[in-house]
Design a protein around this motif. Structure first.
Motif: not given
Lengths: 114, 115
Positions: B23-24, B35-36, B91-92, B103-107
Protein backbone atom coordinates in the motif's frame (compact mmCIF):
# COMPACT_ATOMS: atom_id res chain seq x y z
CA UNK A 1 -17.30 -5.49 16.92
CA UNK A 2 -19.40 -2.76 15.35
CA UNK A 3 -23.20 -2.74 15.59
CA UNK A 4 -24.27 -1.41 12.25
CA UNK A 5 -27.02 -3.00 10.22
CA UNK A 6 -28.23 -2.79 6.67
CA UNK A 7 -31.44 -4.04 5.13
CA UNK A 8 -32.18 -5.58 2.79
CA UNK A 9 -28.98 -7.54 2.19
CA UNK A 10 -30.03 -8.32 -1.37
CA UNK A 11 -32.59 -6.60 -3.59
CA UNK A 12 -33.66 -7.35 -7.13
CA UNK A 13 -36.06 -4.81 -8.53
CA UNK A 14 -37.42 -3.54 -11.84
CA UNK A 15 -36.56 -0.29 -13.55
CA UNK A 16 -38.52 2.72 -12.38
CA UNK A 17 -39.26 1.47 -8.89
CA UNK A 18 -38.59 3.57 -5.81
CA UNK A 19 -36.32 1.91 -3.28
CA UNK A 20 -35.01 2.74 0.15
CA UNK A 21 -31.93 1.10 1.61
CA UNK A 22 -31.89 1.10 5.37
CA UNK A 23 -28.88 1.64 7.60
CA UNK A 24 -28.93 1.79 11.37
CA UNK A 25 -26.31 1.80 14.09
CA UNK A 26 -26.63 1.37 17.83
CA UNK A 27 -23.31 2.92 18.83
CA UNK A 28 -24.50 6.52 19.06
CA UNK A 29 -22.09 7.57 16.35
CA UNK A 30 -22.71 11.04 15.01
CA UNK A 31 -21.16 10.53 11.60
CA UNK A 32 -22.55 8.18 8.99
CA UNK A 33 -21.59 7.42 5.41
CA UNK A 34 -22.80 5.70 2.26
CA UNK A 35 -20.35 4.17 -0.17
CA UNK A 36 -20.98 2.61 -3.57
CA UNK A 37 -18.83 -0.32 -4.64
CA UNK A 38 -19.00 -1.99 -8.04
CA UNK A 39 -17.85 -5.63 -8.14
CA UNK A 40 -14.11 -5.94 -7.66
CA UNK A 41 -13.66 -2.20 -7.40
CA UNK A 42 -12.80 0.33 -4.73
CA UNK A 43 -15.29 2.15 -2.55
CA UNK A 44 -16.58 5.56 -3.55
CA UNK A 45 -18.20 7.91 -1.03
CA UNK A 46 -21.62 9.07 -2.25
CA UNK A 47 -23.17 10.63 0.89
CA UNK A 48 -22.26 11.45 4.46
CA UNK A 49 -23.73 13.08 7.51
CA UNK A 50 -22.20 14.82 10.50
CA UNK A 51 -25.32 14.37 12.59
CA UNK A 52 -29.07 14.88 12.69
CA UNK A 53 -30.36 17.11 9.86
CA UNK A 54 -26.91 17.14 8.24
CA UNK A 55 -26.35 15.56 4.82
CA UNK A 56 -23.56 16.10 2.33
CA UNK A 57 -22.70 14.73 -1.09
CA UNK A 58 -19.57 12.68 -1.44
CA UNK A 59 -16.89 12.44 -4.07
CA UNK A 60 -18.94 10.33 -6.48
CA UNK A 61 -22.04 11.89 -7.95
CA UNK A 62 -25.15 9.84 -7.25
CA UNK A 63 -28.83 10.14 -8.11
CA UNK A 64 -29.71 8.82 -4.68
CA UNK A 65 -30.77 10.96 -1.74
CA UNK A 66 -30.34 10.52 2.01
CA UNK A 67 -31.90 11.79 5.17
CA UNK A 68 -30.80 11.94 8.81
CA UNK A 69 -33.80 12.51 11.03
CA UNK A 70 -32.50 10.35 13.86
CA UNK A 71 -28.94 9.72 14.97
CA UNK A 72 -29.17 5.99 14.50
CA UNK A 73 -30.76 5.91 11.02
CA UNK A 74 -29.35 7.01 7.66
CA UNK A 75 -31.57 5.69 4.86
CA UNK A 76 -30.69 6.02 1.18
CA UNK A 77 -33.42 6.43 -1.42
CA UNK A 78 -33.53 6.00 -5.17
CA UNK A 79 -36.71 7.58 -6.57
CA UNK A 80 -36.55 5.67 -9.85
CA UNK A 81 -34.14 2.77 -10.04
CA UNK A 82 -32.21 2.13 -13.25
CA UNK A 83 -29.87 -0.69 -14.31
CA UNK A 84 -26.94 1.72 -13.90
CA UNK A 85 -27.72 1.77 -10.17
CA UNK A 86 -26.82 -1.91 -9.89
CA UNK A 87 -24.02 -2.07 -7.33
CA UNK A 88 -23.22 -2.81 -3.72
CA UNK A 89 -24.03 -0.08 -1.22
CA UNK A 90 -22.09 0.02 2.04
CA UNK A 91 -23.05 2.05 5.07
CA UNK A 92 -20.54 3.09 7.74
CA UNK A 93 -20.45 5.15 10.90
CA UNK A 94 -17.82 6.76 13.12
CA UNK A 95 -17.54 8.70 16.37
CA UNK A 96 -15.74 11.97 15.77
CA UNK A 97 -15.48 12.63 19.51
CA UNK A 98 -12.63 10.13 19.80
CA UNK A 99 -9.04 10.89 18.84
CA UNK A 100 -8.63 7.78 16.69
CA UNK A 101 -11.81 8.16 14.71
CA UNK A 102 -12.48 4.95 12.82
CA UNK A 103 -15.21 4.03 10.36
CA UNK A 104 -17.13 0.81 10.99
CA UNK A 105 -19.03 -0.80 8.16
CA UNK A 106 -22.29 -2.64 7.79
CA UNK A 107 -22.63 -5.84 5.76
CA UNK A 108 -23.79 -4.03 2.63
CA UNK A 109 -26.79 -4.20 0.32
CA UNK A 110 -26.39 -5.77 -3.09
CA UNK A 111 -28.78 -4.09 -5.52
CA UNK A 112 -29.68 -5.48 -8.92
CA UNK A 113 -31.95 -3.40 -11.12
CA UNK A 114 -33.41 -5.23 -14.09
CA UNK B 1 -6.03 15.58 -1.86
CA UNK B 2 -4.94 12.20 -0.63
CA UNK B 3 -4.66 9.04 -2.72
CA UNK B 4 -3.92 5.38 -2.15
CA UNK B 5 -2.34 2.87 -4.50
CA UNK B 6 -2.43 -0.87 -4.07
CA UNK B 7 -0.13 -2.07 -6.86
CA UNK B 8 -1.19 -5.71 -6.76
CA UNK B 9 -4.72 -6.41 -7.98
CA UNK B 10 -4.44 -10.17 -7.34
CA UNK B 11 -2.06 -12.19 -5.21
CA UNK B 12 -1.98 -15.96 -4.82
CA UNK B 13 -0.06 -17.62 -1.99
CA UNK B 14 0.10 -21.14 -0.65
CA UNK B 15 -1.43 -21.89 2.70
CA UNK B 16 1.23 -21.51 5.38
CA UNK B 17 3.34 -19.13 3.32
CA UNK B 18 4.05 -15.58 4.36
CA UNK B 19 2.12 -12.66 2.91
CA UNK B 20 2.83 -9.02 2.19
CA UNK B 21 0.27 -6.71 0.59
CA UNK B 22 1.55 -3.39 -0.61
CA UNK B 23 0.00 0.00 0.00
CA UNK B 24 1.39 3.38 -1.01
CA UNK B 25 -0.27 6.64 -0.10
CA UNK B 26 -0.02 10.27 -1.01
CA UNK B 27 -0.90 12.84 1.62
CA UNK B 28 0.58 16.17 2.62
CA UNK B 29 0.43 15.74 6.37
CA UNK B 30 0.79 12.87 8.82
CA UNK B 31 -1.62 10.25 7.53
CA UNK B 32 -4.06 8.10 9.39
CA UNK B 33 -3.86 4.66 7.79
CA UNK B 34 -6.18 1.68 7.82
CA UNK B 35 -6.40 -1.83 6.48
CA UNK B 36 -9.82 -3.42 5.99
CA UNK B 37 -10.73 -6.91 4.80
CA UNK B 38 -13.85 -7.81 2.83
CA UNK B 39 -15.01 -11.39 2.47
CA UNK B 40 -17.24 -12.21 -0.51
CA UNK B 41 -20.66 -10.62 -0.18
CA UNK B 42 -19.77 -8.95 3.10
CA UNK B 43 -18.99 -5.49 4.40
CA UNK B 44 -15.57 -4.27 5.45
CA UNK B 45 -13.96 -5.41 8.68
CA UNK B 46 -11.20 -3.33 10.26
CA UNK B 47 -7.92 -5.24 10.51
CA UNK B 48 -5.72 -2.54 11.99
CA UNK B 49 -5.04 1.18 12.00
CA UNK B 50 -2.17 3.61 12.46
CA UNK B 51 -2.56 7.07 13.93
CA UNK B 52 0.77 7.78 15.62
CA UNK B 53 3.47 6.22 17.76
CA UNK B 54 4.98 2.83 17.08
CA UNK B 55 5.24 2.37 13.32
CA UNK B 56 4.61 -1.37 13.57
CA UNK B 57 0.97 -1.99 14.41
CA UNK B 58 -0.65 -5.26 15.30
CA UNK B 59 -4.14 -6.15 14.18
CA UNK B 60 -6.65 -8.93 14.36
CA UNK B 61 -6.26 -12.39 12.81
CA UNK B 62 -2.45 -12.29 13.12
CA UNK B 63 -1.95 -9.37 10.74
CA UNK B 64 0.50 -6.54 11.20
CA UNK B 65 1.44 -3.46 9.18
CA UNK B 66 4.42 -1.16 9.17
CA UNK B 67 4.24 2.57 8.49
CA UNK B 68 7.28 3.82 6.59
CA UNK B 69 7.11 7.56 6.14
CA UNK B 70 10.20 7.69 3.89
CA UNK B 71 8.56 5.29 1.45
CA UNK B 72 4.98 6.54 1.91
CA UNK B 73 4.00 2.95 2.51
CA UNK B 74 1.84 0.96 4.90
CA UNK B 75 2.30 -2.66 3.88
CA UNK B 76 0.25 -5.42 5.47
CA UNK B 77 1.97 -8.66 6.51
CA UNK B 78 1.12 -12.05 7.92
CA UNK B 79 3.75 -14.71 8.65
CA UNK B 80 1.57 -17.73 7.83
CA UNK B 81 -1.55 -17.49 5.69
CA UNK B 82 -4.64 -19.59 6.38
CA UNK B 83 -7.21 -20.59 3.77
CA UNK B 84 -9.76 -18.42 5.59
CA UNK B 85 -7.66 -15.33 4.78
CA UNK B 86 -8.80 -15.45 1.15
CA UNK B 87 -10.63 -12.16 0.67
CA UNK B 88 -10.27 -8.64 -0.71
CA UNK B 89 -8.02 -6.29 1.24
CA UNK B 90 -8.37 -2.52 1.15
CA UNK B 91 -5.90 0.07 2.35
CA UNK B 92 -7.28 3.51 3.21
CA UNK B 93 -5.87 6.87 4.22
CA UNK B 94 -7.73 9.29 6.47
CA UNK B 95 -7.62 13.01 5.88
CA UNK B 96 -7.37 14.02 9.51
CA UNK B 97 -9.71 15.77 11.91
CA UNK B 98 -9.50 19.16 10.23
CA UNK B 99 -10.69 17.59 6.97
CA UNK B 100 -13.48 15.61 8.56
CA UNK B 101 -11.48 12.39 8.81
CA UNK B 102 -12.70 11.30 5.41
CA UNK B 103 -11.24 8.10 4.01
CA UNK B 104 -9.81 7.48 0.57
CA UNK B 105 -9.59 3.81 -0.39
CA UNK B 106 -7.18 1.99 -2.63
CA UNK B 107 -8.41 -0.26 -5.39
CA UNK B 108 -8.05 -3.39 -3.28
CA UNK B 109 -5.97 -6.55 -3.53
CA UNK B 110 -7.71 -9.87 -3.96
CA UNK B 111 -5.91 -12.63 -2.07
CA UNK B 112 -6.28 -16.23 -3.14
CA UNK B 113 -4.87 -19.04 -1.02
CA UNK B 114 -3.76 -22.32 -2.56
CA UNK B 115 -4.09 -25.48 -0.47
Amino acid sequence: EADIYQTPRYLVIGTGKKITLECSQTMGHDKMYWYQQDPGMELHLIHYSYGVNSTEKGDLSSESTVSRIRTEHFPLTLESARPSHTSQYLCASSDNRVAQETQYFGPGTRLLVL
Amino acid sequence: AQSVTQPDIHITVSEGASLELRCNYSYGATPYLFWYVQSPGQGLQLLLKYFSGDTLVQGIKGFEAEFKRSQSSFNLRKPSVHWSDAAEYFCAVGAGRNAGNMLTFGGGTRLMVKP
